[in-house]
Scaffold this motif. Structure first.
Motif, PDB file in Angstrom:
ATOM      1  N   LEU A 291       5.169   6.232   0.730  1.00  0.00           N
ATOM      2  CA  LEU A 291       4.020   6.457   1.606  1.00  0.00           C
ATOM      3  C   LEU A 291       2.780   5.801   1.029  1.00  0.00           C
ATOM      4  CD1 LEU A 291       4.140  10.103   2.954  1.00  0.00           C
ATOM      5  CD2 LEU A 291       4.872   7.977   4.003  1.00  0.00           C
ATOM      6  N   ALA A 292       2.595   5.952  -0.282  1.00  0.00           N
ATOM      7  CA  ALA A 292       1.417   5.361  -0.908  1.00  0.00           C
ATOM      8  C   ALA A 292       1.440   3.846  -0.742  1.00  0.00           C
ATOM      9  CB  ALA A 292       1.368   5.732  -2.389  1.00  0.00           C
ATOM     10  N   MET A 293       2.620   3.243  -0.928  1.00  0.00           N
ATOM     11  CA  MET A 293       2.695   1.785  -0.803  1.00  0.00           C
ATOM     12  C   MET A 293       2.448   1.345   0.634  1.00  0.00           C
ATOM     13  SD  MET A 293       5.807   0.976  -3.377  1.00  0.00           S
ATOM     14  CE  MET A 293       5.679  -0.783  -3.481  1.00  0.00           C
ATOM     15  N   ASN A 294       3.092   2.048   1.595  1.00  0.00           N
ATOM     16  CA  ASN A 294       2.877   1.692   2.996  1.00  0.00           C
ATOM     17  C   ASN A 294       1.425   1.904   3.397  1.00  0.00           C
ATOM     18  OD1 ASN A 294       5.320   0.758   4.376  1.00  0.00           O
ATOM     19  ND2 ASN A 294       6.169   2.659   3.605  1.00  0.00           N
ATOM     20  N   GLY A 295       0.835   2.998   2.910  1.00  0.00           N
ATOM     21  CA  GLY A 295      -0.567   3.266   3.208  1.00  0.00           C
ATOM     22  C   GLY A 295      -1.449   2.143   2.687  1.00  0.00           C
ATOM     23  N   LEU A 296      -1.139   1.697   1.463  1.00  0.00           N
ATOM     24  CA  LEU A 296      -1.900   0.600   0.864  1.00  0.00           C
ATOM     25  C   LEU A 296      -1.790  -0.654   1.731  1.00  0.00           C
ATOM     26  CD1 LEU A 296      -3.475  -0.187  -1.727  1.00  0.00           C
ATOM     27  CD2 LEU A 296      -1.321  -1.055  -2.618  1.00  0.00           C
ATOM     28  N   ALA A 297      -0.557  -0.918   2.211  1.00  0.00           N
ATOM     29  CA  ALA A 297      -0.349  -2.103   3.053  1.00  0.00           C
ATOM     30  C   ALA A 297      -1.171  -2.005   4.339  1.00  0.00           C
ATOM     31  CB  ALA A 297       1.134  -2.264   3.377  1.00  0.00           C
ATOM     32  N   ILE A 298      -1.154  -0.823   4.954  1.00  0.00           N
ATOM     33  CA  ILE A 298      -1.913  -0.633   6.191  1.00  0.00           C
ATOM     34  C   ILE A 298      -3.400  -0.821   5.919  1.00  0.00           C
ATOM     35  CG2 ILE A 298      -2.594   1.094   7.913  1.00  0.00           C
ATOM     36  CD1 ILE A 298       0.284   2.205   7.645  1.00  0.00           C
ATOM     37  N   TYR A 299      -3.856  -0.307   4.758  1.00  0.00           N
ATOM     38  CA  TYR A 299      -5.264  -0.434   4.401  1.00  0.00           C
ATOM     39  C   TYR A 299      -5.646  -1.901   4.197  1.00  0.00           C
ATOM     40  CZ  TYR A 299      -9.516  -0.120   1.612  1.00  0.00           C
ATOM     41  OH  TYR A 299     -10.777  -0.300   1.135  1.00  0.00           O
TER      42      TYR A 299
ATOM     43  N   LEU B 141       5.453   4.194   9.059  1.00  0.00           N
ATOM     44  CA  LEU B 141       5.711   5.090   7.928  1.00  0.00           C
ATOM     45  C   LEU B 141       7.054   5.788   8.104  1.00  0.00           C
ATOM     46  CD1 LEU B 141       2.366   6.919   7.097  1.00  0.00           C
ATOM     47  CD2 LEU B 141       3.415   4.976   5.973  1.00  0.00           C
ATOM     48  N   LEU B 142       7.301   6.251   9.332  1.00  0.00           N
ATOM     49  CA  LEU B 142       8.548   6.949   9.621  1.00  0.00           C
ATOM     50  C   LEU B 142       9.743   6.044   9.317  1.00  0.00           C
ATOM     51  CD1 LEU B 142       9.049   9.769  10.794  1.00  0.00           C
ATOM     52  CD2 LEU B 142       9.340   8.713  13.010  1.00  0.00           C
ATOM     53  N   GLY B 143       9.585   4.765   9.631  1.00  0.00           N
ATOM     54  CA  GLY B 143      10.659   3.817   9.360  1.00  0.00           C
ATOM     55  C   GLY B 143      10.757   3.458   7.890  1.00  0.00           C
ATOM     56  N   GLY B 144       9.704   3.759   7.113  1.00  0.00           N
ATOM     57  CA  GLY B 144       9.710   3.388   5.710  1.00  0.00           C
ATOM     58  C   GLY B 144      10.243   4.459   4.780  1.00  0.00           C
ATOM     59  N   VAL B 145      10.530   5.649   5.320  1.00  0.00           N
ATOM     60  CA  VAL B 145      11.064   6.719   4.466  1.00  0.00           C
ATOM     61  C   VAL B 145      12.457   6.315   3.981  1.00  0.00           C
ATOM     62  CG1 VAL B 145      11.841   9.110   4.445  1.00  0.00           C
ATOM     63  CG2 VAL B 145       9.764   8.498   5.657  1.00  0.00           C
ATOM     64  N   PRO B 146      12.713   6.421   2.676  1.00  0.00           N
ATOM     65  CA  PRO B 146      14.026   6.032   2.156  1.00  0.00           C
ATOM     66  C   PRO B 146      15.149   6.816   2.838  1.00  0.00           C
ATOM     67  CG  PRO B 146      12.505   6.419   0.357  1.00  0.00           C
ATOM     68  CD  PRO B 146      11.814   6.850   1.598  1.00  0.00           C
ATOM     69  N   THR B 147      16.255   6.137   3.130  1.00  0.00           N
ATOM     70  CA  THR B 147      17.300   6.802   3.895  1.00  0.00           C
ATOM     71  C   THR B 147      17.968   7.921   3.110  1.00  0.00           C
ATOM     72  OG1 THR B 147      18.868   5.126   3.199  1.00  0.00           O
ATOM     73  CG2 THR B 147      17.781   4.785   5.303  1.00  0.00           C
ATOM     74  N   ILE B 148      17.938   7.841   1.791  1.00  0.00           N
ATOM     75  CA  ILE B 148      18.526   8.926   1.000  1.00  0.00           C
ATOM     76  C   ILE B 148      17.780  10.237   1.280  1.00  0.00           C
ATOM     77  CG2 ILE B 148      17.147   8.188  -1.006  1.00  0.00           C
ATOM     78  CD1 ILE B 148      20.468   9.887  -1.394  1.00  0.00           C
ATOM     79  N   VAL B 149      16.459  10.118   1.518  1.00  0.00           N
ATOM     80  CA  VAL B 149      15.663  11.301   1.825  1.00  0.00           C
ATOM     81  C   VAL B 149      16.070  11.874   3.189  1.00  0.00           C
ATOM     82  CG1 VAL B 149      13.319  12.119   2.285  1.00  0.00           C
ATOM     83  CG2 VAL B 149      13.739  10.555   0.399  1.00  0.00           C
ATOM     84  N   TYR B 150      16.319  10.985   4.155  1.00  0.00           N
ATOM     85  CA  TYR B 150      16.830  11.455   5.451  1.00  0.00           C
ATOM     86  C   TYR B 150      18.183  12.145   5.277  1.00  0.00           C
ATOM     87  CZ  TYR B 150      13.339   9.082   8.344  1.00  0.00           C
ATOM     88  OH  TYR B 150      12.190   8.711   8.958  1.00  0.00           O
ATOM     89  N   GLY B 151      19.002  11.607   4.382  1.00  0.00           N
ATOM     90  CA  GLY B 151      20.308  12.207   4.135  1.00  0.00           C
ATOM     91  C   GLY B 151      20.167  13.622   3.587  1.00  0.00           C
ATOM     92  N   TYR B 152      19.278  13.771   2.628  1.00  0.00           N
ATOM     93  CA  TYR B 152      18.990  15.087   2.057  1.00  0.00           C
ATOM     94  C   TYR B 152      18.524  16.040   3.146  1.00  0.00           C
ATOM     95  CZ  TYR B 152      16.183  18.619  -0.308  1.00  0.00           C
ATOM     96  OH  TYR B 152      15.633  19.801  -0.702  1.00  0.00           O
ATOM     97  N   PHE B 153      17.652  15.547   4.021  1.00  0.00           N
ATOM     98  CA  PHE B 153      17.116  16.359   5.117  1.00  0.00           C
ATOM     99  C   PHE B 153      18.238  16.794   6.066  1.00  0.00           C
ATOM    100  CE2 PHE B 153      15.093  16.448   9.396  1.00  0.00           C
ATOM    101  CZ  PHE B 153      14.227  17.509   9.181  1.00  0.00           C
TER     102      PHE B 153
END
Lengths: 310, 321
Positions: A291-299, B141-153
């Motif tokens: 999230l921090a990296m994506n946020g940085l990119a958006i910024y 952002l939603l698309g950037g969440v690592p898939t392993i985290v989705y798996g855990y969820f």
């Protein structure tokens, strides 16, 4: 029937009202669908935060994984992630930017260029695990790099190469043609134009693409598992010039390693609840990083749009 | 748009007519710019490297699969109904893994395609500028969440909830993995479809509004048909994401090969099988080691087929304004 006939007017009004009701209904449906995404993400993040955050203390970051869940930490995982990302960035950024510059500034319109372009969009659609199989056959066994930081870094570099190439091309395309023409009119060669004008003006856009690519690489699990990364590593790669006999400057790139998502996968697949808590904590750190990296990119992109007006 | 497109091409123009002040690119044979040629060659090799990657992928997969198919006849691979490559009584029926892949992808697409399309239409035709500026990065952002985290969820959050509704649901199942996978794919479908809809010229919408159409009517009968090719390629991308998704399935769907199209059962997919084997300790060159390349080749052929289909759809339905 007259156009001003009250019954006709009523009928027309009924049609209008019905159309507007459908309009409203769809607008609501749209918001609801958007909410499904927002809600899922919030629940996912909160659930992990509630489970994992109490587990986050300094010890968690400075301990090796352990058989006892309460003592286990992510030291080897985050160090591994940082080192793998370093290799990935060093390999993917120069290669991706160079390819993007070539395609925008040099490439003649011919079949070779067409093949390269189709190929890049094709590469972006190949599942990440297939890159893992490529790396297993090529880096691990054919080149003999073994299950090392180098193999993993190069694998992820190949994976994010299309992202960086596409971002570079888009950043360059946003530069007006007049900049090129001005430079050429002053007698600059193509490379002088690229070095002094194109690269500086597109650097923010390229940076955005690089960050997004790296954020993707940080979370990739499947290709790294496929090259056979170990899930239980209770040591760090040797630092340059340390140990006996002293390690070389780059000995660490051949060291076995683990990374954050693999550590999380390992903990998730254990039945004990205590390890699930560890997995939540590791997942929280991982999501926070992406999230921090994506946020940085958006910024960066936002600043770019605000600052540059051609 | 490249610089060379604006300047006269070196193919067409006779060399004498080119002035000395123009870019040296027009004078390919000029030896005084050796450095320029070297740099161009270096940049070209970087671009050509991507072709090498594709060739290497195909070479590695075909080479290892070739050895595999020396032992296992292709007919067994395609038509056997069991997948037990690591047992003494080995069977190699890829159909078993394919059923898992198709079932989970089917569930995911049932979530992602309707929701993604509705979100795209909403953001493109209904939402105000502000909402769109917030929603688009959020989707990214939603698309950037690592898939392993989705798996855990899927495993620790969604499956227990589904078990309350449907008590017979096993702890590992394709349904929960597929649903979460669908949520993961929404951003890809929504973002690309929205781009396609935004590219439809304003004049078409204005014409529709001038005839008295509402926003929904304009969206459904004017904008969506005009953007069909872009929307279709968004769907295709969603499908290849679903087919290639690995970690959600490896974590939440169990890894038992199971010939079923019932999402409430556990199952293995092509991708999760590869993970399962890679986690074990198979010696390099054994038949078990080669199975993952045969499975990977199947996966590559499937995604390649979808990519070609997408390419064809784009060509076939492209509207040029």
């Amino acid at each position: 029937m007259n156009a001003a006939d009250p019954s006709t007017i009523r009928a027309v009004r009924a049609i209008i009202a019905r159309a507007k009701r459908w309009d409203m209904f769809f607008a609501m449906l749209g918001i609801l669908s958007l909410m499904v995404g927002v809600l899922t993400f919030s629940v996912l993040f909160l659930d992990m935060a509630i489970q994992g955050v109490p587990r986050l203390d300094l010890e968690f970051f400075t301990s090796f994984p352990s058989r006892r869940a309460a003592n286990a930490g992510i030291l080897s995982a985050w160090v591994g992630t940082v080192l793998v990302m370093l290799v990935t960035a060093l390999a993917a950024v120069p290669l991706g930017v160079a390819a993007g510059v070539y395609l925008e500034e040099y490439a003649p319109k011919n079949w070779i260029t067409d093949i390269i372009e189709i190929n890049i969009s094709n590469l972006a659609g190949i599942p990440s695990i297939v890159y893992g199989l490529l790396a297993l056959g090529l880096f691990v066994y054919y080149f003999g790099f073994g299950q090392s930081i180098l193999s993993a870094g190069l694998t992820l570099a190949l994976l994010i190469l299309p992202v960086i190439i596409v971002a570079t091309r888009e950043a360059i395309r946003a530069i007006p043609q007049s900049i090129h023409e001005g430079s050429y009119a002053c007698g600059a060669t193509t490379w002088q134009t690229v070095r002094d004008h194109i690269l500086p003006y597109s650097s923010a856009g390229i940076l955005t693409g690089v960050i997004i690519g790296m954020a993707r690489a940080i979370g990739e699990t499947a290709p790294i598992i496929t090259i056979g990364a170990l899930t239980f590593i209770a040591f760090l790669p040797t630092a340059p010039f340390s140990g006996e006999p002293p390690a070389g400057l780059f000995d660490w790139i051949f060291a076995p390693f683990t990374v954050m998502p693999i550590q999380m996968f390992n903990w998730t697949s254990r039945p004990e609840a205590a390890f699930t808590v560890n997995a939540a904590a590791a997942g929280f750190v991982l999501v926070f990083m992406t999230l921090a990296m994506n946020g940085l990119a958006i910024y960066v992109r936002y600043r770019l749009r605000k600052n540059i007006k051609w | 748009m490249t610089a060379s497109a604006v300047l006269p091409s070196h193919h067409g123009a006779p060399s004498t007519s080119i002035g000395n002040g123009v870019s040296d690119r027009l004078r390919k044979k000029a030896s005084r710019h050796v450095k320029e040629r070297i740099i161009e060659a270096l940049l070209f090799s970087a671009a050509a490297f991507s072709v090498f990657v594709t060739v290497a992928i195909v070479y590695v997969l075909v080479k290892e699969s070739w050895v595999f198919f020396q032992t296992v006849p292709l007919s067994d691979f395609l038509f056997d109904t069991q997948w037990t490559p690591l047992f003494d009584d080995a069977h190699y029926g890829i159909m078993v893994l394919l059923s898992g892949t198709l079932t989970s992808s089917g569930v995911a697409l049932l979530v992602a395609i309707p929701l993604g399309t509705i979100i795209a239409i909403y953001l493109s035709e209904f939402a105000g500028f502000k909402l769109r500026e917030i929603a688009k990065p959020f989707l990214e952002l939603l698309g950037g969440v690592p898939t392993i985290v989705y798996g855990y969820f899927a495993l620790t959050f969604l499956t227990p909830i589904l078990q309350k509704i449907y008590p017979d649901l096993p702890g590992f199942n394709l349904l929960s993995a597929g649903l979460v996978m669908g949520i993961m794919i929404i951003p890809y479908v929504a973002s690309l479809s929205e781009d396609a809809m935004r590219a439809v010229p304003m004049a078409l919408r204005e014409g529709s509004y001038a005839m008295g159409a509402t926003r929904l009517q304009t969206a459904l009968w004017v904008v969506t048909p005009a953007a069909t090719s872009g929307i279709a390629s968004a769907y295709i991308l969603g499908i290849s994401r679903a087919v290639g998704e690995t970690m959600i399935l490896a974590v939440a769907a169990g890894m038992q090969p199971n010939l079923t199209f019932n999402p409430t059962e556990p199952g293995a997919t092509i991708t999760s099988y590869i993970v399962q084997v890679a986690l074990g300790d198979l010696p390099h060159g054994s038949i078990g080691y080669q199975t993952i390349f045969a499975a990977g080749l199947t996966l590559l052929l499937m995604t390649l087929a979808f990519n070609l289909l997408g390419y064809w759809l784009r060509k076939r339905f492209r509207e040029v304004y």
